[in-house]
Design a protein around this motif. Structure first.
Motif, PDB file in Angstrom:
ATOM      1  N   PHE A  81      -3.124  21.895  26.079  1.00 35.93           N
ATOM      2  CA  PHE A  81      -2.235  21.703  24.874  1.00 35.93           C
ATOM      3  C   PHE A  81      -2.585  20.250  24.271  1.00 35.93           C
ATOM      4  N   VAL A  82      -2.676  19.274  25.317  1.00 34.74           N
ATOM      5  CA  VAL A  82      -3.251  17.954  24.930  1.00 34.74           C
ATOM      6  C   VAL A  82      -4.549  17.929  24.054  1.00 34.74           C
ATOM      7  N   TRP A  83      -5.417  18.744  24.527  1.00 30.44           N
ATOM      8  CA  TRP A  83      -6.797  18.962  23.900  1.00 30.44           C
ATOM      9  C   TRP A  83      -6.661  19.531  22.595  1.00 30.44           C
ATOM     10  N   SER A  84      -5.755  20.622  22.490  1.00 29.36           N
ATOM     11  CA  SER A  84      -5.546  21.122  21.131  1.00 29.36           C
ATOM     12  C   SER A  84      -5.004  20.477  20.234  1.00 29.36           C
ATOM     13  N   ASP A  85      -3.766  19.732  20.726  1.00 31.09           N
ATOM     14  CA  ASP A  85      -3.129  18.869  19.904  1.00 31.09           C
ATOM     15  C   ASP A  85      -4.122  17.717  19.159  1.00 31.09           C
ATOM     16  N   PHE A  86      -4.756  17.055  20.360  1.00 31.50           N
ATOM     17  CA  PHE A  86      -5.841  15.853  19.802  1.00 31.50           C
ATOM     18  C   PHE A  86      -6.892  16.494  18.978  1.00 31.50           C
ATOM     19  N   CYS A  87      -7.395  17.703  18.965  1.00 33.26           N
ATOM     20  CA  CYS A  87      -8.205  18.313  17.811  1.00 33.26           C
ATOM     21  C   CYS A  87      -7.506  18.261  16.547  1.00 33.26           C
ATOM     22  N   GLU A  88      -6.197  18.650  16.615  1.00 32.64           N
ATOM     23  CA  GLU A  88      -5.623  18.476  15.190  1.00 32.64           C
ATOM     24  C   GLU A  88      -5.627  17.341  14.695  1.00 32.64           C
ATOM     25  N   VAL A  89      -5.329  16.362  15.557  1.00 32.46           N
ATOM     26  CA  VAL A  89      -5.312  15.047  14.956  1.00 32.46           C
ATOM     27  C   VAL A  89      -6.659  14.499  14.544  1.00 32.46           C
ATOM     28  N   ILE A  90      -7.787  14.814  15.105  1.00 35.69           N
ATOM     29  CA  ILE A  90      -9.343  14.666  14.514  1.00 35.69           C
ATOM     30  C   ILE A  90      -9.354  15.339  13.228  1.00 35.69           C
ATOM     31  N   PHE A 105     -14.691  12.454  22.093  1.00 34.99           N
ATOM     32  CA  PHE A 105     -13.654  12.150  23.241  1.00 34.99           C
ATOM     33  C   PHE A 105     -13.489  12.999  24.543  1.00 34.99           C
ATOM     34  N   GLY A 106     -14.773  13.906  24.723  1.00 34.70           N
ATOM     35  CA  GLY A 106     -14.934  14.443  25.748  1.00 34.70           C
ATOM     36  C   GLY A 106     -14.840  13.828  27.162  1.00 34.70           C
ATOM     37  N   PRO A 107     -15.571  12.687  27.205  1.00 34.50           N
ATOM     38  CA  PRO A 107     -15.261  12.065  28.386  1.00 34.50           C
ATOM     39  C   PRO A 107     -13.975  11.384  28.734  1.00 34.50           C
ATOM     40  N   HIS A 108     -13.232  11.027  27.795  1.00 38.38           N
ATOM     41  CA  HIS A 108     -11.630  10.943  27.848  1.00 38.38           C
ATOM     42  C   HIS A 108     -11.019  11.902  28.493  1.00 38.38           C
ATOM     43  N   PHE A 109     -11.204  12.995  28.007  1.00 36.63           N
ATOM     44  CA  PHE A 109     -10.680  14.261  28.420  1.00 36.63           C
ATOM     45  C   PHE A 109     -11.124  14.468  30.008  1.00 36.63           C
ATOM     46  N   GLU A 110     -12.203  14.487  30.264  1.00 35.72           N
ATOM     47  CA  GLU A 110     -12.715  14.686  31.618  1.00 35.72           C
ATOM     48  C   GLU A 110     -12.334  13.683  32.722  1.00 35.72           C
ATOM     49  N   PHE A 111     -12.185  12.382  32.026  1.00 34.31           N
ATOM     50  CA  PHE A 111     -11.504  11.261  33.080  1.00 34.31           C
ATOM     51  C   PHE A 111      -9.957  11.500  33.152  1.00 34.31           C
TER      52      PHE A 111
END
Length: 155
Positions: A81-90, A105-111
């Motif tokens: 849900f965090v990634w889905s919401d972030f993609c909407e912002v982008i 921002f994939g490395p941020h997500f993996e981190f």
């Protein structure tokens, strides 16, 4: 190409206490961002902040806020849900002319959400990642053995 703005946004922070002399302008501080482990991740994070400030400078957010209740913890701290919401912002930033890409921002997500394992069984893909865990709110009482809450800086 980024749209040109006639004037750059400026932020002026002053004291508004009656009867006291106004303080000189201060910086705009953006908190709640941790330092990424790599310089390129830091640059991507700074680019995101600049794009968001410029986007809201063009058109301020005028919609009413949503009351999420317990969903803020039960749902929005899970990686999907965090990634889905972030993609909407982008996507929103792209609609305003800022050529942002979510894969930057994939490395941020993996981190933030390290993967512990995955399993593929009969067209079912299961991925296990760490979720976010909220910090204790100031003033919240903890149980024995729980982490100590942050102390107040100002009283």
């Amino acid at each position: 190409m980024l749209p040109a703005t006639p004037t750059a946004p400026s932020f002026r922070l002053t004291s508004s206490t009656p009867g006291k002399q106004q303080r000189p302008p201060g910086p705009l501080e953006m908190r709640a961002f941790e330092m990424p482990p790599h310089a390129r991740m830091s640059l991507a994070q700074q680019l995101l902040l600049r794009a968001l400030i410029a986007r809201f400078w063009q058109k301020p957010y005028a919609q009413s806020l949503v009351r999420w209740g317990t969903d803020i913890h039960d749902r929005w701290m899970l990686p999907h849900f965090v990634w889905s919401d972030f993609c909407e912002v982008i996507d929103d930033l792209r609609q305003f002319g800022y050529p942002m890409q979510s894969h930057w921002f994939g490395p941020h997500f993996e981190f933030r959400f390290p993967q512990f394992g995955d399993l593929d069984v009969e067209n079912i893909d299961l991925e296990l990642r760490q979720a976010l865990e909220p910090w204790h709110v100031l003033g919240e009482r903890t149980r024995p053995g729980w982490p100590r809450p942050l102390r107040r800086c100002l009283r």
